[in-house]
Design an enzyme around this catalytic site. Structure first.
Site: not given
Ligand code: GAR
Length: 207
Positions: A12, A110, A108, A151, A180-181, A14
Site C-alpha cells: 500500500g 503499472h 491503474n 494493461d 515515478a509511481e 501507492n
Molecule cells: C506497485 O509497484 C504497482 O505498480 C504494482 O504493484 C506494486 C504495489 O505496491 N502493480 C502492478 O504490478 C499491477 N500490474 P504498493 O502496494 O506498495 O503500492
C-alpha cells in the site's frame, strides 16, 4: 468532491502516496471514501485505518468460485458509490461487469512503460525482474484507464526511470516507486478530480 475508492493487494505505498497527497492539498476536489483489499492481512488496511478511511477485505478464499467473488467485489465497490476506482497495486483481474459499469472511471498504476513489460503475468516484482533480464536501460511507470484487455486502456501519464548496472529487482522496484509511481498516480487523480482529463477517440487528452 470526487469520491475515490482504492483497491489494494499488498504494502500500500501507492495508497499512502494518495493519502499524503490529499493531506498536502496536492490532490484537491477528491476524498478517499473506502479501501478494499483482496487480502485480509496486509499493511494497506492498516494504512487506511490509520488515516480514518473505511477499509474492508473481499478475499477470493471466502467464495466458492471466481464468479461469486467477482459479484461480491463489485457489490462492495458499489456500496461506496465511487466516482473513481483506483487500482493501487491490486493484483486481481477486474471483473468484466465492473469494467463495463465504470467505463473511464477505473485507473491503474503499472510499474513499467507500457507497452513494455505488461499484460498477463506481469505484476509487482516480476515486471522488474523481466526488465532486468532483458537488459533495458530505461523503465518507469504508467497510469492508465482500465479496459477489458489487461494493461491496454488509454494512457494518462508515464514517467521514465533509469536502470543502473547493479540493480536488483527489489532496488529497481523501490526506485520506480519513488521516482515515478508515487508522483504520477496522485497527479492523475488530481487531474481527474479537477476535470483536466478527457478521453477522445480512445486516447487521453489534457484539457
Ligand atoms: C506497485 O509497484 C504497482 O505498480 C504494482 O504493484 C506494486 C504495489 O505496491 N502493480 C502492478 O504490478 C499491477 N500490474 P504498493 O502496494 O506498495 O503500492
Amino acid at each position: 468532491m470526487l469520491r475515490v475508492v482504492v483497491l489494494v493487494s499488498g504494502g500500500g505505498t501507492n495508497l499512502q502516496a494518495i493519502i499524503d497527497a490529499i493531506k498536502a492539498d496536492k490532490i484537491t476536489n477528491a476524498e478517499l471514501v473506502g479501501v478494499i483489499s483482496n487480502n485480509k492481512t496486509v499493511k494497506s488496511l492498516d494504512r487506511a485505518k490509520a488515516a480514518g478511511i473505511p477499509a474492508v477485505s473481499v478475499s477470493p478464499k471466502d467464495f466458492a468460485d471466481r464468479a461469486t467473488f467477482n459479484d461480491a467485489l463489485l457489490a462492495k465497490v458499489e456500496e461506496f458509490t465511487p466516482d473513481l476506482v483506483v487500482l493501487a497495486g491490486f493484483l486481481v483481474a477486474i471483473p468484466e461487469a465492473m469494467v463495463k459499469k465504470y467505463s473511464n472511471r477505473i485507473i491503474n498504476i503499472h510499474p513499467s512503460l507500457i507497452p513494455s513489460f505488461c499484460g498477463v503475468g506481469y505484476y509487482g516484482l516480476k515486471v522488474h525482474e523481466k526488465a532486468l533480464e532483458r537488459g533495458v536501460k530505461v523503465t518507469g511507470a504508467t497510469v492508465h484507464f482500465v479496459t477489458e484487455g489487461m494493461d491496454e486502456g488509454p494512457i494518462i501519464a508515464q514517467k521514465p526511470v533509469m536502470i543502473e548496472e547493479d540493480d536488483t529487482a527489489e532496488v529497481l522496484q523501490q526506485r520506480v516507486m519513488e521516482q515515478a509511481e508515487w508522483i504520477i498516480l496522485p497527479k492523475a487523480i488530481d487531474d481527474i478530480a479537477n476535470g483536466r482529463i478527457a478521453v477522445v477517440d480512445g486516447k487521453v487528452r489534457h484539457v
